[in-house]
Design a protein around this motif. Structure first.
Motif, mmCIF file in Angstrom:
data_model
loop_
_atom_site.group_PDB
_atom_site.id
_atom_site.type_symbol
_atom_site.label_atom_id
_atom_site.label_comp_id
_atom_site.label_asym_id
_atom_site.label_seq_id
_atom_site.Cartn_x
_atom_site.Cartn_y
_atom_site.Cartn_z
ATOM 1 N N THR A 30 0.677 -0.983 0.160
ATOM 2 C CA THR A 30 0.092 -0.148 -0.003
ATOM 3 C C THR A 30 0.741 1.269 -0.007
ATOM 4 O OG1 THR A 30 0.000 0.115 2.363
ATOM 5 C CG2 THR A 30 -1.797 -1.087 1.395
ATOM 6 N N ASN A 31 0.133 2.643 0.089
ATOM 7 C CA ASN A 31 0.997 3.614 0.015
ATOM 8 C C ASN A 31 2.001 3.730 1.384
ATOM 9 O OD1 ASN A 31 0.131 4.637 -2.361
ATOM 10 N ND2 ASN A 31 -1.633 5.705 -1.317
ATOM 11 N N TYR A 32 1.474 3.218 2.405
ATOM 12 C CA TYR A 32 2.251 3.338 3.698
ATOM 13 C C TYR A 32 2.979 2.082 4.256
ATOM 14 C CZ TYR A 32 -0.009 7.797 3.323
ATOM 15 O OH TYR A 32 -0.236 9.087 2.943
ATOM 16 N N LYS A 39 7.970 0.349 4.887
ATOM 17 C CA LYS A 39 7.428 2.008 4.615
ATOM 18 C C LYS A 39 7.249 2.622 5.949
ATOM 19 C CE LYS A 39 5.984 1.233 -0.099
ATOM 20 N NZ LYS A 39 4.663 1.656 -1.118
#
Length: 70
Positions: A30-32, A39
């Motif tokens: 995911t983005n994070y 991340k």
């Protein structure tokens, strides 16, 4: 292979050893949270066996809670 889900906001490391586990099957980047790397909020890390994953958790995240999910 086993997966360790590192969750930085919750300060947990969840160990997944069963490839039939729904979380193992649905894991994704995911983005994070990374897949195979960390991340901002953590990520899914793969290891050859449970012992290797636990050693990594104790070395890299000694204050995080270890949860054996499956």
């Amino acid at each position: 292979m086993v997966w360790l889900n590192v969750d930085k906001p919750l300060r947990t490391c969840t160990l997944h050893t069963d490839d039939c586990c729904i979380y193992w099957i649905k894991k994704e980047e995911t983005n994070y949270k990374g897949l195979g790397h960390l991340k901002r909020d953590g990520g899914w890390l793969s290891f050859n066996d449970e012992k290797e994953a636990v050693i990594h958790k104790e070395t890299s995240f000694p204050k995080y809670q270890l949860i054996n999910h499956c």
